[in-house]
Design a protein around this motif. Structure first.
Motif, PDB file in Angstrom:
ATOM      1  N   ALA A 114      -4.408  -9.273 -20.268  1.00  0.00           N
ATOM      2  CA  ALA A 114      -4.956 -10.571 -19.854  1.00  0.00           C
ATOM      3  C   ALA A 114      -5.569 -11.310 -21.043  1.00  0.00           C
ATOM      4  O   ALA A 114      -5.286 -12.500 -21.257  1.00  0.00           O
ATOM      5  CB  ALA A 114      -6.006 -10.369 -18.755  1.00  0.00           C
ATOM      6  N   VAL A 115      -6.378 -10.606 -21.836  1.00  0.00           N
ATOM      7  CA  VAL A 115      -7.017 -11.260 -22.997  1.00  0.00           C
ATOM      8  C   VAL A 115      -5.963 -11.654 -24.029  1.00  0.00           C
ATOM      9  O   VAL A 115      -6.052 -12.726 -24.645  1.00  0.00           O
ATOM     10  CB  VAL A 115      -8.101 -10.324 -23.603  1.00  0.00           C
ATOM     11  N   SER A 116      -4.953 -10.821 -24.196  1.00  0.00           N
ATOM     12  CA  SER A 116      -3.885 -11.129 -25.164  1.00  0.00           C
ATOM     13  C   SER A 116      -3.146 -12.393 -24.755  1.00  0.00           C
ATOM     14  O   SER A 116      -2.924 -13.291 -25.580  1.00  0.00           O
ATOM     15  CB  SER A 116      -2.883  -9.976 -25.242  1.00  0.00           C
ATOM     16  N   LEU A 117      -2.763 -12.465 -23.480  1.00  0.00           N
ATOM     17  CA  LEU A 117      -2.016 -13.641 -23.022  1.00  0.00           C
ATOM     18  C   LEU A 117      -2.875 -14.901 -23.106  1.00  0.00           C
ATOM     19  O   LEU A 117      -2.383 -15.975 -23.461  1.00  0.00           O
ATOM     20  CB  LEU A 117      -1.505 -13.431 -21.587  1.00  0.00           C
ATOM     21  N   PHE A 118      -4.160 -14.734 -22.796  1.00  0.00           N
ATOM     22  CA  PHE A 118      -5.078 -15.873 -22.911  1.00  0.00           C
ATOM     23  C   PHE A 118      -5.085 -16.388 -24.357  1.00  0.00           C
ATOM     24  O   PHE A 118      -4.971 -17.591 -24.607  1.00  0.00           O
ATOM     25  CB  PHE A 118      -6.490 -15.442 -22.484  1.00  0.00           C
ATOM     26  N   ASN A 119      -5.215 -15.471 -25.307  1.00  0.00           N
ATOM     27  CA  ASN A 119      -5.258 -15.854 -26.714  1.00  0.00           C
ATOM     28  C   ASN A 119      -3.931 -16.455 -27.175  1.00  0.00           C
ATOM     29  O   ASN A 119      -3.909 -17.388 -27.981  1.00  0.00           O
ATOM     30  CB  ASN A 119      -5.620 -14.653 -27.584  1.00  0.00           C
ATOM     31  N   TYR A 120      -2.851 -15.915 -26.643  1.00  0.00           N
ATOM     32  CA  TYR A 120      -1.527 -16.452 -27.001  1.00  0.00           C
ATOM     33  C   TYR A 120      -1.440 -17.920 -26.562  1.00  0.00           C
ATOM     34  O   TYR A 120      -1.037 -18.783 -27.340  1.00  0.00           O
ATOM     35  CB  TYR A 120      -0.436 -15.610 -26.344  1.00  0.00           C
ATOM     36  N   GLY A 161     -12.332 -20.947 -32.483  1.00  0.00           N
ATOM     37  CA  GLY A 161     -13.459 -20.155 -31.972  1.00  0.00           C
ATOM     38  C   GLY A 161     -13.120 -19.287 -30.766  1.00  0.00           C
ATOM     39  O   GLY A 161     -13.758 -18.264 -30.515  1.00  0.00           O
ATOM     40  N   TRP A 162     -12.061 -19.695 -30.049  1.00  0.00           N
ATOM     41  CA  TRP A 162     -11.669 -18.917 -28.871  1.00  0.00           C
ATOM     42  C   TRP A 162     -11.184 -17.522 -29.232  1.00  0.00           C
ATOM     43  O   TRP A 162     -11.085 -16.653 -28.373  1.00  0.00           O
ATOM     44  CB  TRP A 162     -10.559 -19.640 -28.096  1.00  0.00           C
ATOM     45  N   SER A 163     -10.866 -17.310 -30.499  1.00  0.00           N
ATOM     46  CA  SER A 163     -10.370 -15.983 -30.885  1.00  0.00           C
ATOM     47  C   SER A 163     -11.458 -14.914 -30.767  1.00  0.00           C
ATOM     48  O   SER A 163     -11.174 -13.723 -30.753  1.00  0.00           O
ATOM     49  CB  SER A 163      -9.784 -15.999 -32.300  1.00  0.00           C
ATOM     50  N   TRP A 164     -12.723 -15.380 -30.643  1.00  0.00           N
ATOM     51  CA  TRP A 164     -13.803 -14.410 -30.379  1.00  0.00           C
ATOM     52  C   TRP A 164     -13.594 -13.726 -29.022  1.00  0.00           C
ATOM     53  O   TRP A 164     -14.171 -12.681 -28.742  1.00  0.00           O
ATOM     54  CB  TRP A 164     -15.171 -15.102 -30.392  1.00  0.00           C
TER      55      TRP A 164
END
Lengths: 212, 94
Positions: free
Chosen positions: A43-49, A59-62
């Motif tokens: 979930a976090v990976s897809l969000f970051n993608y 900043g969202w990469s935090w």
């Protein structure tokens, strides 16, 4: 269960049955940690993608740090075992393997962030590799074919990172840009689906069928 | 020639308790009761017998405010269990 004196064969059957029942009972929900960490990571990976591809703020990469925070909280909220259920020697060994693998991520972060002036190893590739090693070790310790196969699949799939890197290197200089590295995030999520989510579901399904 | 069976282990409930404890580091009373299907009173008496023989240790403690009884197999208990299984095998092989 009564206090009668059983025959020899009955005694052996009783011993086998109790050991088997206890093992089945304790394996119930043991796929849950894999599901929690697998789904959280994906979930976090897809969000970051999505954020990266749509040109969202850096900043969202935090939000990558949500993985350990959310994973830890969910593991505490939905433990694989009830508080009255005992721990086995195998539980202790498997916990030690995952604690060591998790600690190994600290030098990996340092390695990737601070090492190499001209080239940096893929953080996603190294994290996936360590998790694949821990999954394989878990499978071998608990003698589970599901985890062994998924762990080795994870190990093989981490080869996609250098292969993709090689593919990028072969492209003409003008065609490569930093956004193409985002594809590594999709590979990372894919590895976790194969290595944690799929085996977690299979393991839970099988252990529940055993209990029934 | 048959080996003598340990009378303390040659009882269904005590043997069941020892079989459960064999595979875990420790188990609490509730878990043992669920696994063996015994009544609390009967289980309590049998645990006491095993503890007096030195086969298990019984520790009373608290988890939060809830009282808890934790049982653990001792080295003596493991040896006795192994000897009991070996003795059983002589009966099976007859």
């Amino acid at each position: 269960m009564n206090n009668m004196h059983p025959e020899a064969a009955e005694s052996l059957a009783l011993i086998n049955r109790m050991i088997e029942n206890t093992r089945n009972r304790l394996s119930r929900n043991s796929g849950r940690p894999f599901l929690i960490w697998g789904y959280t990571t994906v979930a976090v990976s897809l969000f970051n993608y999505v954020v990266n591809v749509t040109g969202g703020p850096v900043g969202w990469s935090w939000s990558w740090f949500l993985i350990p925070v959310v994973g830890f909280l969910l593991t505490r909220l939905f433990p694989a075992k009830k508080s009255t259920e005992p721990r086995t020697e195998i539980d202790r060994i498997v916990s030690a393997v995952w604690a060591t693998a998790s600690l190994a991520l600290i030098p990996v972060f340092a390695f990737v962030l601070f090492h190499g002036l001209s080239y940096r190893a893929s953080l996603f590739g190294l994290i996936a590799l360590i998790m694949a090693i821990a999954t394989t070790a878990t499978g071998r310790i608990v003698r589970s074919k599901i985890y062994i196969v998924s762990g080795y699949s994870g190990l093989i799939l981490t080869l996609l990172f250098p292969l993709y890197d090689r593919y990028l290197k072969q492209l003409p200089a003008g065609r490569v840009d930093a956004t193409m590295l985002n594809f590594e995030i999709l590979i990372f999520a894919g590895v976790f689906i194969v290595m944690m989510i799929v085996p977690g579901h299979i393991f839970n399904h099988r252990s529940q069928r055993h209990v029934q | 020639m048959f080996s003598e069976l340990d009378p303390l282990l040659h009882s269904a409930l005590r043997l069941a308790v020892m079989s459960v404890l064999l595979g875990v580091e420790s188990a609490d009373f509730v878990f043992l009761r669920e696994q063996t299907g015994a009544t609390a009173g009967n289980l309590s008496v049998q645990l006491d017998k095993l503890a007096k023989a030195g086969y298990i240790t019984v520790e009373k403690c608290f988890r939060g405010k809830m009282p808890r009884t934790v049982c653990r197999m001792t080295a003596t208990g493991r040896d006795a269990f192994a000897a009991y299984v070996a003795a059983l095998e002589t009966y099976i092989r007859k």
